[in-house]
Design a protein around this motif. Structure first.
Motif, PDB file in Angstrom:
ATOM      1  N   LEU A 107       0.822  -1.203   0.000  1.00 37.69           N
ATOM      2  CA  LEU A 107       0.000   0.000   0.000  1.00 37.69           C
ATOM      3  C   LEU A 107       0.859   1.257   0.000  1.00 37.69           C
ATOM      4  O   LEU A 107       0.537   2.250  -0.667  1.00 37.69           O
ATOM      5  N   ASN A 108       1.960   1.212   0.719  1.00 39.22           N
ATOM      6  CA  ASN A 108       2.884   2.347   0.755  1.00 39.22           C
ATOM      7  C   ASN A 108       3.470   2.612  -0.636  1.00 39.22           C
ATOM      8  O   ASN A 108       3.584   3.757  -1.061  1.00 39.22           O
ATOM      9  N   ALA A 109       3.819   1.551  -1.351  1.00 33.92           N
ATOM     10  CA  ALA A 109       4.370   1.711  -2.702  1.00 33.92           C
ATOM     11  C   ALA A 109       3.338   2.311  -3.650  1.00 33.92           C
ATOM     12  O   ALA A 109       3.651   3.233  -4.418  1.00 33.92           O
ATOM     13  N   LEU A 110       2.100   1.810  -3.612  1.00 32.47           N
ATOM     14  CA  LEU A 110       1.049   2.340  -4.488  1.00 32.47           C
ATOM     15  C   LEU A 110       0.753   3.798  -4.159  1.00 32.47           C
ATOM     16  O   LEU A 110       0.604   4.640  -5.051  1.00 32.47           O
ATOM     17  N   SER A 111       0.678   4.105  -2.868  1.00 31.46           N
ATOM     18  CA  SER A 111       0.402   5.465  -2.440  1.00 31.46           C
ATOM     19  C   SER A 111       1.522   6.413  -2.867  1.00 31.46           C
ATOM     20  O   SER A 111       1.273   7.512  -3.373  1.00 31.46           O
ATOM     21  N   ALA A 112       2.775   5.987  -2.666  1.00 32.15           N
ATOM     22  CA  ALA A 112       3.921   6.825  -3.048  1.00 32.15           C
ATOM     23  C   ALA A 112       3.951   7.050  -4.551  1.00 32.15           C
ATOM     24  O   ALA A 112       4.267   8.148  -5.017  1.00 32.15           O
ATOM     25  N   LEU A 113       3.617   6.032  -5.323  1.00 32.09           N
ATOM     26  CA  LEU A 113       3.602   6.141  -6.780  1.00 32.09           C
ATOM     27  C   LEU A 113       2.616   7.216  -7.243  1.00 32.09           C
ATOM     28  O   LEU A 113       2.948   8.088  -8.053  1.00 32.09           O
ATOM     29  N   ILE A 114       1.413   7.182  -6.697  1.00 32.85           N
ATOM     30  CA  ILE A 114       0.389   8.162  -7.076  1.00 32.85           C
ATOM     31  C   ILE A 114       0.762   9.549  -6.553  1.00 32.85           C
ATOM     32  O   ILE A 114       0.621  10.557  -7.252  1.00 32.85           O
ATOM     33  N   TRP A 115       1.263   9.600  -5.322  1.00 33.89           N
ATOM     34  CA  TRP A 115       1.653  10.876  -4.700  1.00 33.89           C
ATOM     35  C   TRP A 115       2.729  11.588  -5.520  1.00 33.89           C
ATOM     36  O   TRP A 115       2.628  12.781  -5.800  1.00 33.89           O
ATOM     37  N   VAL A 116       3.770  10.840  -5.912  1.00 32.49           N
ATOM     38  CA  VAL A 116       4.868  11.425  -6.697  1.00 32.49           C
ATOM     39  C   VAL A 116       4.367  11.871  -8.069  1.00 32.49           C
ATOM     40  O   VAL A 116       4.728  12.954  -8.547  1.00 32.49           O
ATOM     41  N   THR A 117       3.537  11.068  -8.686  1.00 36.61           N
ATOM     42  CA  THR A 117       2.986  11.432  -9.996  1.00 36.61           C
ATOM     43  C   THR A 117       2.162  12.714  -9.888  1.00 36.61           C
ATOM     44  O   THR A 117       2.290  13.624 -10.719  1.00 36.61           O
ATOM     45  N   LEU A 118       1.337  12.804  -8.852  1.00 32.34           N
ATOM     46  CA  LEU A 118       0.484  13.972  -8.659  1.00 32.34           C
ATOM     47  C   LEU A 118       1.299  15.242  -8.423  1.00 32.34           C
ATOM     48  O   LEU A 118       1.173  16.227  -9.167  1.00 32.34           O
ATOM     49  N   PHE A 119       2.171  15.226  -7.405  1.00 34.06           N
ATOM     50  CA  PHE A 119       2.885  16.458  -7.051  1.00 34.06           C
ATOM     51  C   PHE A 119       4.016  16.782  -8.029  1.00 34.06           C
ATOM     52  O   PHE A 119       4.290  17.959  -8.291  1.00 34.06           O
ATOM     53  N   GLY A 120       4.655  15.767  -8.582  1.00 35.25           N
ATOM     54  CA  GLY A 120       5.653  16.024  -9.623  1.00 35.25           C
ATOM     55  C   GLY A 120       5.016  16.648 -10.849  1.00 35.25           C
ATOM     56  O   GLY A 120       5.581  17.563 -11.467  1.00 35.25           O
ATOM     57  N   SER A 121       3.810  16.185 -11.202  1.00 36.90           N
ATOM     58  CA  SER A 121       3.093  16.747 -12.353  1.00 36.90           C
ATOM     59  C   SER A 121       2.671  18.183 -12.099  1.00 36.90           C
ATOM     60  O   SER A 121       2.679  19.015 -13.016  1.00 36.90           O
ATOM     61  N   ILE A 122       2.287  18.488 -10.854  1.00 39.58           N
ATOM     62  CA  ILE A 122       1.934  19.872 -10.519  1.00 39.58           C
ATOM     63  C   ILE A 122       3.128  20.783 -10.787  1.00 39.58           C
ATOM     64  O   ILE A 122       2.991  21.861 -11.372  1.00 39.58           O
ATOM     65  N   GLY A 123       4.315  20.348 -10.359  1.00 42.09           N
ATOM     66  CA  GLY A 123       5.519  21.136 -10.612  1.00 42.09           C
ATOM     67  C   GLY A 123       5.834  21.250 -12.089  1.00 42.09           C
ATOM     68  O   GLY A 123       6.200  22.329 -12.583  1.00 42.09           O
ATOM     69  N   TYR A 124       5.684  20.140 -12.810  1.00 41.17           N
ATOM     70  CA  TYR A 124       5.977  20.144 -14.243  1.00 41.17           C
ATOM     71  C   TYR A 124       5.016  21.075 -14.974  1.00 41.17           C
ATOM     72  O   TYR A 124       5.427  21.877 -15.822  1.00 41.17           O
ATOM     73  N   LEU A 125       3.730  20.977 -14.631  1.00 35.64           N
ATOM     74  CA  LEU A 125       2.735  21.855 -15.253  1.00 35.64           C
ATOM     75  C   LEU A 125       2.960  23.307 -14.845  1.00 35.64           C
ATOM     76  O   LEU A 125       2.705  24.230 -15.631  1.00 35.64           O
TER      77      LEU A 125
END
Length: 196
Positions: A128-146
């Motif tokens: 669960l930690n891996a799945l959560s971290a995967l989505i979390w990084v995608t979300l906040f990294g994308s915010i920065g990229y956008l």
């Protein structure tokens, strides 16, 4: 000065993203995404550093709670106002708690310790930690990229490299300050309601 800042960010920036994501690291992930858009870092390197930090940080807190429940740090976390709420939540909804804990600003440390003190199986926590971290990084990294894309749209692509770095640093500090203020305000009001 601008060249020095650029060299420091290029040399130590990924390490800073990793270390920032170990703690309450939304701003580190956002900054990493912004720098990836500005071609200071390669996107997959930012993603890997942020994911590793987010995953390992929560896993370390889990194992600290699991293996060292009598540790003075763990005992201090148990006295925090949010611990009783986290304990009730993980008792009734363990999977949901582990998955969403990292999204509750200011609760990540207490939540990781609480998960470790609970009876949730280690393998389930790690998954669960891996799945959560995967989505979390995608979300906040994308915010920065956008955010980097938005800055170019607003200001044009002619920004000098040092101007991009300064813009990213100011943006990251602003996000961190706003998140801290919101969390501090929320928990102060929550504690006032509990006491009253």
């Amino acid at each position: 000065m601008a060249d020095t800042i650029h060299v420091l960010i290029a040399k130590y920036g990924l390490l800073a993203v990793f270390l920032g994501c170990i703690a309450e690291g939304e701003s580190a992930a956002i900054l990493g995404g912004f720098f990836a858009h500005q071609r200071v870092f390669i996107p997959w390197q930012v993603f890997s550093a942020a994911f590793a930090g987010a995953y390992l940080g929560d896993a370390a807190l889990f194992f600290l709670g699991r293996r060292y429940s009598g540790n003075s740090f763990v005992l201090r976390m148990r006295e925090k106002p949010g611990f009783s709420h986290a304990h009730r939540f993980i008792t009734t909804h363990p999977n949901t708690f582990v998955f969403f804990n990292r999204y509750a600003y200011g609760m990540r440390v207490i939540g990781g310790i609480t998960a470790g003190l609970s009876g949730i199986p280690v393998s389930r926590f790690l998954l669960l930690n891996a799945l959560s971290a995967l989505i979390w990084v995608t979300l906040f990294g994308s915010i920065g990229y956008l955010g980097g894309m938005g800055a170019e749209k607003l200001l044009g692509e002619t920004l000098a490299e040092h101007q991009r770095l300064i813009l990213a640093l100011v943006g990251g500090l602003t996000v961190t300050a706003l998140a801290w203020y919101a969390a501090h305000h929320f928990f102060r009001n929550g504690n006032g309601k509990e006491d009253g």
